[in-house]
Design an enzyme around this catalytic site. Structure first.
Site, PDB file in Angstrom:
ATOM      1  N   SER A 121       1.305 -10.162  10.846  1.00  0.00           N
ATOM      2  CA  SER A 121       2.045  -9.231   9.998  1.00  0.00           C
ATOM      3  C   SER A 121       3.543  -9.373  10.193  1.00  0.00           C
ATOM      4  O   SER A 121       4.315  -8.882   9.375  1.00  0.00           O
ATOM      5  CB  SER A 121       1.618  -7.796  10.292  1.00  0.00           C
ATOM      6  OG  SER A 121       1.605  -7.567  11.666  1.00  0.00           O
ATOM      7  N   HIS A 145      -2.005 -12.350   4.462  1.00  0.00           N
ATOM      8  CA  HIS A 145      -1.815 -11.055   5.130  1.00  0.00           C
ATOM      9  C   HIS A 145      -2.541  -9.941   4.375  1.00  0.00           C
ATOM     10  O   HIS A 145      -2.203  -9.629   3.230  1.00  0.00           O
ATOM     11  CB  HIS A 145      -0.308 -10.753   5.244  1.00  0.00           C
ATOM     12  CG  HIS A 145      -0.023  -9.507   5.999  1.00  0.00           C
ATOM     13  ND1 HIS A 145       0.956  -8.621   5.635  1.00  0.00           N
ATOM     14  CD2 HIS A 145      -0.611  -8.969   7.104  1.00  0.00           C
ATOM     15  CE1 HIS A 145       0.962  -7.605   6.480  1.00  0.00           C
ATOM     16  NE2 HIS A 145       0.023  -7.788   7.378  1.00  0.00           N
ATOM     17  N   GLU A 179      -0.958 -10.686   0.799  1.00  0.00           N
ATOM     18  CA  GLU A 179       0.284 -11.452   0.700  1.00  0.00           C
ATOM     19  C   GLU A 179      -0.038 -12.896   1.067  1.00  0.00           C
ATOM     20  O   GLU A 179      -0.574 -13.155   2.150  1.00  0.00           O
ATOM     21  CB  GLU A 179       1.338 -10.878   1.648  1.00  0.00           C
ATOM     22  CG  GLU A 179       1.823  -9.498   1.228  1.00  0.00           C
ATOM     23  CD  GLU A 179       2.826  -8.884   2.191  1.00  0.00           C
ATOM     24  OE1 GLU A 179       3.821  -8.318   1.734  1.00  0.00           O
ATOM     25  OE2 GLU A 179       2.611  -8.961   3.425  1.00  0.00           O
ATOM     26  N   ASN A 206       5.754  -5.148   4.804  1.00  0.00           N
ATOM     27  CA  ASN A 206       6.287  -4.608   6.066  1.00  0.00           C
ATOM     28  C   ASN A 206       7.817  -4.602   6.095  1.00  0.00           C
ATOM     29  O   ASN A 206       8.421  -3.784   6.787  1.00  0.00           O
ATOM     30  CB  ASN A 206       5.723  -5.365   7.270  1.00  0.00           C
ATOM     31  CG  ASN A 206       4.320  -4.876   7.624  1.00  0.00           C
ATOM     32  OD1 ASN A 206       3.938  -3.765   7.238  1.00  0.00           O
ATOM     33  ND2 ASN A 206       3.548  -5.678   8.321  1.00  0.00           N
TER      34      ASN A 206
HETATM   35  N1  3HC Z   1     -12.830   1.488   5.726  1.00  0.00           N
HETATM   36  C1  3HC Z   1     -13.434   1.247   4.547  1.00  0.00           C
HETATM   37  N2  3HC Z   1     -13.347   2.085   3.483  1.00  0.00           N
HETATM   38  C2  3HC Z   1     -12.620   3.192   3.648  1.00  0.00           C
HETATM   39  C3  3HC Z   1     -11.964   3.515   4.852  1.00  0.00           C
HETATM   40  C4  3HC Z   1     -12.098   2.608   5.924  1.00  0.00           C
HETATM   41  N3  3HC Z   1     -11.487   2.820   7.082  1.00  0.00           N
HETATM   42  N4  3HC Z   1     -11.334   4.713   4.686  1.00  0.00           N
HETATM   43  C5  3HC Z   1     -11.589   5.116   3.433  1.00  0.00           C
HETATM   44  N5  3HC Z   1     -12.355   4.205   2.804  1.00  0.00           N
HETATM   45  C6  3HC Z   1     -12.788   4.245   1.397  1.00  0.00           C
HETATM   46  C7  3HC Z   1     -13.683   5.409   1.104  1.00  0.00           C
HETATM   47  O1  3HC Z   1     -15.028   5.075   1.309  1.00  0.00           O
HETATM   48  C8  3HC Z   1     -13.380   5.674  -0.361  1.00  0.00           C
HETATM   49  O2  3HC Z   1     -14.085   4.741  -1.173  1.00  0.00           O
HETATM   50  P1  3HC Z   1     -14.488   5.105  -2.693  1.00  0.00           P
HETATM   51  O3  3HC Z   1     -13.216   5.337  -3.444  1.00  0.00           O
HETATM   52  O4  3HC Z   1     -15.197   3.880  -3.142  1.00  0.00           O
HETATM   53  O5  3HC Z   1     -15.345   6.316  -2.621  1.00  0.00           O
HETATM   54  C9  3HC Z   1     -11.894   5.331  -0.498  1.00  0.00           C
HETATM   55  O6  3HC Z   1     -11.596   4.463   0.606  1.00  0.00           O
HETATM   56  C10 3HC Z   1     -11.044   6.553  -0.413  1.00  0.00           C
HETATM   57  O7  3HC Z   1     -11.355   7.191   0.806  1.00  0.00           O
HETATM   58  P2  3HC Z   1     -11.414   8.749   1.046  1.00  0.00           P
HETATM   59  O8  3HC Z   1     -11.622   9.463  -0.262  1.00  0.00           O
HETATM   60  O9  3HC Z   1     -12.325   9.045   2.180  1.00  0.00           O
HETATM   61  O10 3HC Z   1      -9.992   9.062   1.661  1.00  0.00           O
HETATM   62  P3  3HC Z   1      -8.603   8.858   1.024  1.00  0.00           P
HETATM   63  O11 3HC Z   1      -8.615   9.081  -0.448  1.00  0.00           O
HETATM   64  O12 3HC Z   1      -7.703   9.653   1.890  1.00  0.00           O
HETATM   65  O13 3HC Z   1      -8.293   7.309   1.236  1.00  0.00           O
HETATM   66  C11 3HC Z   1      -7.268   5.586   2.422  1.00  0.00           C
HETATM   67  C12 3HC Z   1      -8.229   6.731   2.495  1.00  0.00           C
HETATM   68  C13 3HC Z   1      -7.796   4.504   1.473  1.00  0.00           C
HETATM   69  C14 3HC Z   1      -7.110   5.022   3.810  1.00  0.00           C
HETATM   70  C15 3HC Z   1      -5.912   6.138   1.814  1.00  0.00           C
HETATM   71  O14 3HC Z   1      -5.497   7.261   2.550  1.00  0.00           O
HETATM   72  C16 3HC Z   1      -4.803   5.125   1.800  1.00  0.00           C
HETATM   73  O15 3HC Z   1      -4.705   4.290   0.922  1.00  0.00           O
HETATM   74  N6  3HC Z   1      -3.886   5.201   2.821  1.00  0.00           N
HETATM   75  C17 3HC Z   1      -2.793   4.284   2.957  1.00  0.00           C
HETATM   76  C18 3HC Z   1      -3.262   3.058   3.660  1.00  0.00           C
HETATM   77  C19 3HC Z   1      -2.179   2.055   3.802  1.00  0.00           C
HETATM   78  O16 3HC Z   1      -1.015   2.241   3.452  1.00  0.00           O
HETATM   79  N7  3HC Z   1      -2.549   0.896   4.370  1.00  0.00           N
HETATM   80  C20 3HC Z   1      -1.618  -0.158   4.665  1.00  0.00           C
HETATM   81  C21 3HC Z   1      -1.194  -0.017   6.077  1.00  0.00           C
HETATM   82  S1  3HC Z   1       0.023  -1.201   6.510  1.00  0.00           S
HETATM   83  C22 3HC Z   1      -0.868  -2.571   6.915  1.00  0.00           C
HETATM   84  O17 3HC Z   1      -2.069  -2.590   6.967  1.00  0.00           O
HETATM   85  C23 3HC Z   1      -0.062  -3.768   7.245  1.00  0.00           C
HETATM   86  C24 3HC Z   1      -0.101  -4.086   8.697  1.00  0.00           C
HETATM   87  O18 3HC Z   1       0.537  -5.323   8.882  1.00  0.00           O
HETATM   88  C25 3HC Z   1       0.565  -3.036   9.547  1.00  0.00           C
END
Ligand code: 3HC
Length: 291
Positions: free
Chosen positions: A119, A140, A152, A190
């Site tokens: 990342s 990524h 990415e 990022n």
């Molecule tokens: N694994 C798999 N599926 C998941 C999950 C997980 N950990 N958490 C949630 N889900 C799924 C659910 O099953 C649901 O699926 P559906 O729409 O098919 O029913 C969907 O995601 C939505 O989940 P929920 O309704 O339970 O909960 P939310 O609506 O709060 O969504 C979330 C959870 C998708 C994690 C949402 O909060 C989100 O998009 N958060 C932001 C995540 C983000 O920004 N990620 C990037 C991080 S930075 C990164 O990764 C880069 C690295 O280099 C640091």
């Protein structure tokens, strides 16, 4: 080039998600972990991920088992040697990544494409230790991998057009939306997300608002699915601290400098959701602010 067999290094949070989406796309997937314990944990994470889809009736029990049938877990790196594509999602340690790719470079067929899920490290720094810098790129993914649409695709100074196009098409093959990025630390997401999250920590340090209100502000004011402090706990405070340090080292710009509060939380072992405590405490039914 159609990718028929993928090798994945690491079955942690990212590696297990990548293995799951590859197998869901019908690709033979071999996933490597350093020992049996780590492998078992990773495989059960995949089981849980697919179980989530089964419960929501997005896949049937039969589909779940045929997806799992396409995933082989191993602790032997050489089992990945006939892969068309290797995606490395090991820990963010340049020495470990270099050493993995050195071994694979000697063992894999010449046409195997190498990709790292790093990342923040520079992709060329890892690629340059191999004899296939033209067949090396970054892929990524974002957490949670099965949910986040973006990949990415990172082109280094030496990545060939053919490799880049194959990697870009592979991302589409597994149902993701690729974007093209240069090999700069943090790529696109990022580069923008890390200073934003660090600014949220600075807002806490400066007493601008409560943790809950900072999160609520960005959720309700900007439509973010999670507020920045919840997102920090989700990504992991240690991971963010590590990435910020690498980016600060690369750009020497204060916006990437980890705030003292982030360092203190990491030193205290308050790493976010995974340790049960970060900006919030996760030990009860609902998260409550921990600061
Ligand atoms: N694994 C798999 N599926 C998941 C999950 C997980 N950990 N958490 C949630 N889900 C799924 C659910 O099953 C649901 O699926 P559906 O729409 O098919 O029913 C969907 O995601 C939505 O989940 P929920 O309704 O339970 O909960 P939310 O609506 O709060 O969504 C979330 C959870 C998708 C994690 C949402 O909060 C989100 O998009 N958060 C932001 C995540 C983000 O920004 N990620 C990037 C991080 S930075 C990164 O990764 C880069 C690295 O280099 C640091």
């Amino acid at each position: 080039m159609e990718i028929k067999k993928v090798g994945i290094i690491g079955c942690g949070l990212m590696g297990s998600g990548i293995a799951q989406v590859c197998a869901q796309a019908g690709i033979q997937t071999v996933v490597h972990e350093i020992d049996k314990d780590a492998l078992e944990k990773g495989m059960s994470r995949i089981d849980k991920g697919l179980g989530r889809l089964e419960k929501k009736e997005k896949i049937t029990t039969e589909e779940k088992s045929s997806i799992q049938g396409r995933i082989t877990g191993t602790t032997d790196l050489l089992k990945l040697k006939d892969s068309d594509l290797i995606i490395e999602a090991a820990i963010e340690d340049i020495a470990i990544k270099r050493s993995i790719f050195k071994t694979l470079d000697e063992e894999c067929k010449p046409e195997t494409i190498f990709a790292t899920n790093t990342s923040s490290l520079s992709v060329i720094d890892i690629a340059a230790r191999t004899s296939r810098t033209d067949r090396f790129c970054g892929l990524h993914f974002f957490n949670p991998v099965p949910v986040m649409a973006l990949v990415e695709v990172v082109r280094t100074l030496t990545t060939s057009d053919e490799t880049f196009n194959n990697a870009f098409n592979f991302a589409k093959q597994i149902g993701k939306e690729p974007i093209a990025c240069k090999d700069n630390s943090g790529f696109v997401v990022n580069l923008l997300l890390v200073p934003f999250m660090l600014d949220a920590i600075r807002a806490v340090e400066n007493g601008i608002a409560s943790i809950v209100d900072i999160d609520k502000g960005m959720q309700l004011g900007c439509g973010h699915p999670m507020g920045p402090l919840t997102l920090l706990d989700f990504v992991g405070l240690d991971t963010t601290y590590y990435i910020a340090n690498i980016m600060f080292d690369e750009y020497r710009e204060t916006r990437y400098a980890p705030p003292p509060l982030l360092k203190r939380l990491v030193l205290a072992g308050h790493l976010g959701k995974k340790s049960g405590r970060g900006f919030y405490d996760y030990t009860g039914d609902e998260p409550v602010p921990a600061l």
